[in-house]
Scaffold this motif. Structure first.
Motif, short mmCIF file in Angstrom:
data_model
loop_
_atom_site.label_atom_id
_atom_site.label_comp_id
_atom_site.label_asym_id
_atom_site.label_seq_id
_atom_site.Cartn_x
_atom_site.Cartn_y
_atom_site.Cartn_z
N LEU A 197 19.54 7.86 11.22
CA LEU A 197 18.56 7.19 10.38
C LEU A 197 17.65 8.22 9.74
O LEU A 197 17.33 9.25 10.34
N CYS A 198 17.19 7.94 8.53
CA CYS A 198 16.20 8.79 7.87
C CYS A 198 15.62 8.05 6.67
O CYS A 198 16.19 7.07 6.17
N ASP A 199 14.45 8.53 6.21
CA ASP A 199 13.85 8.06 4.97
C ASP A 199 14.11 9.09 3.88
O ASP A 199 13.99 10.31 4.11
N ILE A 200 14.45 8.60 2.69
CA ILE A 200 14.68 9.47 1.55
C ILE A 200 13.57 9.22 0.54
O ILE A 200 13.28 8.08 0.18
N SER A 236 12.52 12.47 5.64
CA SER A 236 11.49 12.29 6.66
C SER A 236 11.94 11.23 7.66
O SER A 236 12.93 10.52 7.43
N ASN A 237 11.21 11.15 8.76
CA ASN A 237 11.49 10.15 9.79
C ASN A 237 12.95 10.20 10.24
O ASN A 237 13.60 9.17 10.44
N VAL A 238 13.46 11.42 10.42
CA VAL A 238 14.86 11.62 10.83
C VAL A 238 14.99 11.34 12.33
O VAL A 238 14.21 11.84 13.14
N GLN A 239 15.98 10.56 12.69
CA GLN A 239 16.19 10.21 14.10
C GLN A 239 17.61 9.69 14.28
O GLN A 239 18.36 9.51 13.31
#
Length: 803
Positions: free
Chosen positions: A251-254, A345-348
């Protein structure tokens, strides 16, 4: 249970008041004649929707639903449940499992909308070639993604509404342009443009019986954050290292500022030069050529996801309809790597597997043992997605792996419903003649199998073993009795072969360190002898299983005669003058013991001594394959050789377990190193088939075991270099907690807390005597028994349930 979960409690289906009797299978009308060569072409996935009005307050609303291959249900825009990869995988031509949800809290008086997103899953499998030769699409029940559902609403006034899946539902495209379990997903953030010609149509659907699901659902489990993020100039992208191998979702935000295409590539390891190595996770080849995407049929499959971003808004990417096995994620685009890193961002990541309840705990004073326990548990769970898979590279439900690991599964998680479901998977794919396939669902593999569609003997052993454990461990005799005819059919099938034929029909002790490679194929040690012994082992398993059931006397007499024939023939063919068998490998010796190839206790003790001597001659290395390894922990422990087992698990030189975990991975490898000339065959780095040792860790280090007669035995092994062990096991009779700690060089304290009514048996062996004992009430009808033990040379006799 929450209102959004399927109506199950601890994986057990609740009584239903809604069915699918009047509903139809439906799908979106696309070209029904697409060829396999077009499978890799991008096309939006299917979303089916139904709007309806309710004129009164809602008292009850239950929806029964199945979407194949996978589905996600939304009610008035709310995602229902926390599960992923719905529905349960099986042979859809025989059984189709459906879920039931209570959605009353998400409906309202007035206008409402159901929305179901569909994905390919196993029902619309790609024509890829697994292991270089198996196109699962040609074996599985396949079809176009489709839906069947029925919503039954009862209002406060007692009025009933029934909304069924039919051609009145609306169709529209989704954001997934491509999805496949082995390859990955291609997703766009662009609003799908609905084609006015798209419509919903009824179809026949799969032919399997619609059956309520009764196993726990697949869910996201542990969250992982990146351990290291670096610029990878060799690949021209950003390399994300999660520090350990995960089977699950990324998962991540682009950033809103990014417009274009981003590709995520997944791998379990790096090459020596820092580039990604896909060797351990490549499942096969694409199988078809797609010129538009530059793919040739023989190209290896690399797990990847592609995001096509067109909107200037933050885009949240997260896997939905696949799962990857990875430690490393390489992020690539046409941007400079430093710029690209700022846009993410918010990579998990999350591990994803069937949500099985844990039944045990283990902790010791040894960090290495703790890591071995966790790695075994992690690797097994990584490969459970409504059935037992071998690894995320193949994802097949091999019966042999289940046999090798079943006891370690039982000592880790509540397996009752899953074992029953998997047993029925094998029932579904039982051949007309009665044979059991190598895998369930059947995918075409029958290497060294007995006949058309039936697998090799060690893999067919899964059938009676599953039945025996369901009966023994969960006391579910009724289930076994219900399926007794299928078990009898299987035995009749096995007895129909002459021994001179069937004794060749196995792969032996698969995965042994002693394996060799001949004509590009792995060959197990003493394969012919071990295969003959496996037939005998299979028959003995049926003899023990049927002893508690009413089976015809003629069948049992025939079984006894065949066992005697097979035993005598095997001894005559393979026994050496010194009492060893075949070439005397570790595998052949333990197969001889497991097959009871001895005439008396003296010969049994001689074989046991040969096994111990052989291991000592091999510098303490356990060279067994998956069957021998699993059996060795019991056989050696029963003859008082726990030191050998402990030293093997603690071994620091290759071949060993700890080397698999040396680089931080919390998963086990498919093989101990197998040499092929200058190369080493290692296979998957996320493969559970050698994780059987955790059963010994529970039975001997913690000291809790469930015996075949369902009694509880407390027989700990006190390793000299450990100072403390703590653990627990939840059994059908209640939870048992045990711990021990060293007091000094010659004394220790052993404590057990268990239900007061539980029938148990202490076995402390010949090393320690009891110098103090204390029994106290622990509350809730539980007892705590504390023993202070002193080393001595005499035998301390301890009575059953009495210390």
């Amino acid at each position: 249970m929450t209102a959004t979960d399927p109506l199950t409690i601890n994986g057990r289906i609740q009584p239903l008041r809604v069915s699918l009797g009047q509903a139809s299978w439906i799908t979106r009308l696309d070209n029904p004649l697409e060829k396999e060569t077009e499978f890799l072409n991008e096309r939006p996935n299917i979303i089916l929707e139904k709007e309806f009005d309710v004129s009164d307050e809602i008292e009850e609303a239950l929806i029964a639903i199945c979407g194949l291959g996978y589905y996600t249900l939304y009610v008035n825009g709310h995602r229902m449940g926390e599960s992923y990869l719905n529905n349960d995988v099986t042979n859809y031509d025989k059984t189709v499992y459906y879920d039931t949800y209570d959605i009353r809290n998400f409906l309202k008086k007035g206008s409402n909308k159901l929305s179901v997103e569909l994905a390919n899953g196993w029902y619309n499998a790609a024509p890829i070639t697994i292991l270089g030769k198996y196109n699962v699409r040609k074996q599985l029940a396949v079809g176009k993604p489709c839906l069947i559902s029925q919503l039954t609403i009862t209002t406060a006034a007692g009025e009933k509404y029934v909304i069924e899946s039919d051609s009145s539902w609306k169709s529209k495209p989704g954001n997934y342009l491509f999805n496949n379990l082995y390859i990955g997903e291609v997703v766009t953030d662009a609003d799908p443009v609905a084609d006015t010609k798209q419509k919903t149509v009824k179809i026949a659907g799969p032919s399997g019986d619609l059956t309520p699901s009764f196993i726990p659902k697949i869910k996201r489990q542990k969250q992982y954050l990146p351990a290291v993020v670096t610029h990878n100039f060799a690949h021209g992208g950003i390399l994300i290292d999660f520090g350990t191998i995960i089977s699950g979702h990324f998962l991540c935000d682009i950033s809103a500022d990014f417009l274009g295409q981003i590709t995520f590539l997944y791998a379990e390891e790096l090459n020596a030069d820092g580039t990604l190595s896909f060797d351990s996770s490549i499942s096969g080849t694409y199988g078809v050529t797609d010129e538009e995407h530059g793919i040739n049929a023989g190209d290896p499959i690399i797990q990847k996801d592609v995001i096509k971003k067109t909107e200037q808004e933050i885009y949240r990417f997260e896997n939905q309809y696949c799962y990857h096995s990875f430690r490393y994620v390489l992020v690539k685009s046409n941007l400079q790597t430093d710029v690209l890193e700022e846009l993410l961002s918010n990579v998990q990541a999350y591990s994803v597997h069937t949500d099985l309840a844990s039944v045990s705990r283990f902790h010791s004073s040894s960090d290495e043992l703790n890591r071995l326990w966790d790695a075994a548990r992690n690797t097994r769970l990584n490969n459970i997605h409504s059935y037992f898979e071998d690894c995320t590279r193949e994802r097949f439900g091999y019966g042999g792996d289940i046999v090798a690991l079943i006891d370690s599964h039982l000592y880790s998680n509540d397996m009752h419903t899953l074992l029953k479901k998997v047993f029925m998977d094998f029932v579904n794919d039982q051949t007309p003649a009665g044979g059991i396939p190598q895998t369930a669902p059947y995918v075409g593999i029958m290497t060294n199998g007995t006949s058309n569609g039936a697998g090799s003997l060690g893999w067919q052993l899964v059938f009676p073993v599953l039945a025996a454990r369901i009966e023994q461990y969960y006391q579910d005799t009724a289930f076994v009795q219900k399926h007794l005819s299928a078990l009898v059919k299987h035995l009749d099938y096995l007895l129909a072969f002459d021994f001179d034929y069937i004794r060749y029909c196995c792969l032996g002790d698969w995965g042994s360190v002693d394996a060799g490679i001949q004509n590009m194929r792995i060959v197990s040690p003493d394969q012919e002898f071990c295969s003959a012994s496996m037939y005998l082992i299979l028959l003995e398993e049926y003899k023990e299983l049927f002893a508690a059931h009413e089976v015809s006397e003629t069948l049992m007499e025939t079984l006894e005669l065949r066992i005697a024939e097979a035993r005598n023939a095997t001894i005559a063919l393979f026994r050496n003058a010194d009492g060893s068998f075949a070439s005397g490998t570790q595998s052949s010796t333990i197969f001889a013991l497991k097959g009871r190839l001895f005439r008396d206790v003296e010969e049994q003790r001689s074989l046991e001594a040969k096994l111990v001597q052989r291991i000592n001659d091999d510098a303490g290395i356990f060279r067994f394959g998956i069957f021998g390894m699993s059996w060795a922990y019991t056989v050696l422990s029963d003859i008082g050789e726990d030191d050998l087992i402990y030293n093997w698990l603690s071994r620091r030189q290759e071949p060993n377990y700890l080397s698999m975990l040396a680089n931080g991975n919390q998963t086990l490898s498919e093989y101990f190193p197998v040499k092929n000339g200058a190369n080493t065959v290692q296979g998957s780095l996320n493969h559970a088939m050698f994780s059987s040792y955790s059963a010994w860790m529970m039975e001997k280090l913690v000291g809790i075991s469930v015996k075949k007669d369902r009694s509880i035995q407390l027989a700990p092994y006190f390793a000299k270099d450990l100072t403390e062990i703590k653990g627990s096991l939840l059994t059908m009779q209640g939870e048992i907690e045990a711990q021990w700690e060293q007091l000094d060089d010659n004394a220790l304290m052993y404590s057990v807390t268990l239900p007061e009514s539980l029938d148990y048996d202490f076995r402390l062996g010949e090393t320690f005597q009891i110098i103090n004992k204390e029994i106290t009430t622990a509350g809730g009808d539980r007892l705590t028994i504390r023993l202070t033990l002193q080393a001595f040379d005499a035998v301390e006799a301890i009575g059953r349930g009495n210390v």
